[in-house]
Motif scaffolding. Structure first.
Motif, PDB file in Angstrom:
ATOM      1  N   TYR A 178       0.839  -1.197   0.000  1.00  0.00           N
ATOM      2  CA  TYR A 178       0.000   0.000   0.000  1.00  0.00           C
ATOM      3  C   TYR A 178       0.874   1.246   0.000  1.00  0.00           C
ATOM      4  O   TYR A 178       0.646   2.178  -0.776  1.00  0.00           O
ATOM      5  N   GLU A 179       1.877   1.244   0.844  1.00  0.00           N
ATOM      6  CA  GLU A 179       2.739   2.418   0.983  1.00  0.00           C
ATOM      7  C   GLU A 179       3.511   2.695  -0.307  1.00  0.00           C
ATOM      8  O   GLU A 179       3.646   3.849  -0.725  1.00  0.00           O
ATOM      9  N   ASP A 180       4.021   1.638  -0.932  1.00  0.00           N
ATOM     10  CA  ASP A 180       4.753   1.808  -2.185  1.00  0.00           C
ATOM     11  C   ASP A 180       3.834   2.291  -3.304  1.00  0.00           C
ATOM     12  O   ASP A 180       4.209   3.149  -4.106  1.00  0.00           O
ATOM     13  N   ALA A 181       2.618   1.722  -3.360  1.00  0.00           N
ATOM     14  CA  ALA A 181       1.653   2.131  -4.385  1.00  0.00           C
ATOM     15  C   ALA A 181       1.265   3.596  -4.194  1.00  0.00           C
ATOM     16  O   ALA A 181       1.192   4.366  -5.159  1.00  0.00           O
ATOM     17  N   LEU A 182       1.042   3.993  -2.954  1.00  0.00           N
ATOM     18  CA  LEU A 182       0.675   5.376  -2.672  1.00  0.00           C
ATOM     19  C   LEU A 182       1.807   6.337  -3.019  1.00  0.00           C
ATOM     20  O   LEU A 182       1.580   7.386  -3.634  1.00  0.00           O
ATOM     21  N   ALA A 183       3.041   5.961  -2.693  1.00  0.00           N
ATOM     22  CA  ALA A 183       4.188   6.815  -3.006  1.00  0.00           C
ATOM     23  C   ALA A 183       4.352   6.959  -4.523  1.00  0.00           C
ATOM     24  O   ALA A 183       4.592   8.069  -5.028  1.00  0.00           O
ATOM     25  N   GLU A 184       4.200   5.853  -5.261  1.00  0.00           N
ATOM     26  CA  GLU A 184       4.303   5.932  -6.716  1.00  0.00           C
ATOM     27  C   GLU A 184       3.183   6.789  -7.289  1.00  0.00           C
ATOM     28  O   GLU A 184       3.405   7.598  -8.196  1.00  0.00           O
ATOM     29  N   LEU A 185       1.983   6.637  -6.749  1.00  0.00           N
ATOM     30  CA  LEU A 185       0.852   7.440  -7.201  1.00  0.00           C
ATOM     31  C   LEU A 185       1.107   8.926  -6.957  1.00  0.00           C
ATOM     32  O   LEU A 185       0.855   9.761  -7.835  1.00  0.00           O
ATOM     33  N   GLU A 186       1.648   9.263  -5.807  1.00  0.00           N
ATOM     34  CA  GLU A 186       1.963  10.660  -5.501  1.00  0.00           C
ATOM     35  C   GLU A 186       3.007  11.219  -6.469  1.00  0.00           C
ATOM     36  O   GLU A 186       2.898  12.362  -6.910  1.00  0.00           O
ATOM     37  N   ARG A 187       4.018  10.405  -6.811  1.00  0.00           N
ATOM     38  CA  ARG A 187       5.035  10.850  -7.776  1.00  0.00           C
ATOM     39  C   ARG A 187       4.409  11.077  -9.160  1.00  0.00           C
ATOM     40  O   ARG A 187       4.729  12.052  -9.843  1.00  0.00           O
ATOM     41  N   LEU A 188       3.525  10.163  -9.566  1.00  0.00           N
ATOM     42  CA  LEU A 188       2.854  10.314 -10.858  1.00  0.00           C
ATOM     43  C   LEU A 188       2.012  11.582 -10.906  1.00  0.00           C
ATOM     44  O   LEU A 188       2.044  12.330 -11.886  1.00  0.00           O
ATOM     45  N   VAL A 189       1.268  11.823  -9.855  1.00  0.00           N
ATOM     46  CA  VAL A 189       0.420  13.017  -9.800  1.00  0.00           C
ATOM     47  C   VAL A 189       1.271  14.276  -9.885  1.00  0.00           C
ATOM     48  O   VAL A 189       0.953  15.206 -10.637  1.00  0.00           O
ATOM     49  N   ALA A 190       2.362  14.304  -9.144  1.00  0.00           N
ATOM     50  CA  ALA A 190       3.240  15.484  -9.169  1.00  0.00           C
ATOM     51  C   ALA A 190       3.801  15.699 -10.573  1.00  0.00           C
ATOM     52  O   ALA A 190       3.842  16.832 -11.067  1.00  0.00           O
ATOM     53  N   ALA A 191       4.219  14.608 -11.230  1.00  0.00           N
ATOM     54  CA  ALA A 191       4.757  14.734 -12.590  1.00  0.00           C
ATOM     55  C   ALA A 191       3.680  15.203 -13.562  1.00  0.00           C
ATOM     56  O   ALA A 191       3.938  16.045 -14.432  1.00  0.00           O
TER      57      ALA A 191
END
Length: 80
Positions: free
Chosen positions: A17-30
Motif C-alpha cells: 500500500y505504501e509503495d503504491a501510494l508513493a508511486e501514485l503521488e510521484r505520478l500526480v506530481a509529474a
C-alpha cells in the motif's frame, strides 16, 4: 513500470500500500507539472488508475478486518 500478468510464472507481486501510494503521488506530481508529453501522460494516467485500485483494495481489506473486531480481538479473515 511493471504490470501484473495473468501468467503466474511471470506475475510480478503487487506493491505494498505504501509503495503504491508513493508511486501514485510521484505520478500526480509529474502530471501536474505540465511538462509530460501526451503519450506519457496517458500512460501515467493508466498506471495511476491501477495504483488507485491497489490502494482501494488494500483499504477495503483492512476495513473488513476492523469490522471483525470483537471483544478486543481481531478475528481471522479469509478474504483475498
Amino acid at each position: 513500470m511493471a504490470k501484473t500478468s495473468s501468467d503466474p510464472a511471470n506475475a510480478t507481486p503487487e506493491p505494498s500500500y505504501e509503495d503504491a501510494l508513493a508511486e501514485l503521488e510521484r505520478l500526480v506530481a509529474a502530471m501536474e507539472g505540465g511538462q509530460m508529453p501526451l503519450d506519457k501522460l496517458l500512460d501515467a494516467y493508466r498506471r495511476g488508475a491501477e495504483l488507485m485500485a491497489i490502494c482501494r483494495s488494500r483499504l477495503d481489506a483492512v476495513e473488513q478486518q476492523v469490522r471483525l473486531l470483537e471483544d478486543g480481538q481481531l478475528k481471522p479473515w479469509s478474504g483475498a
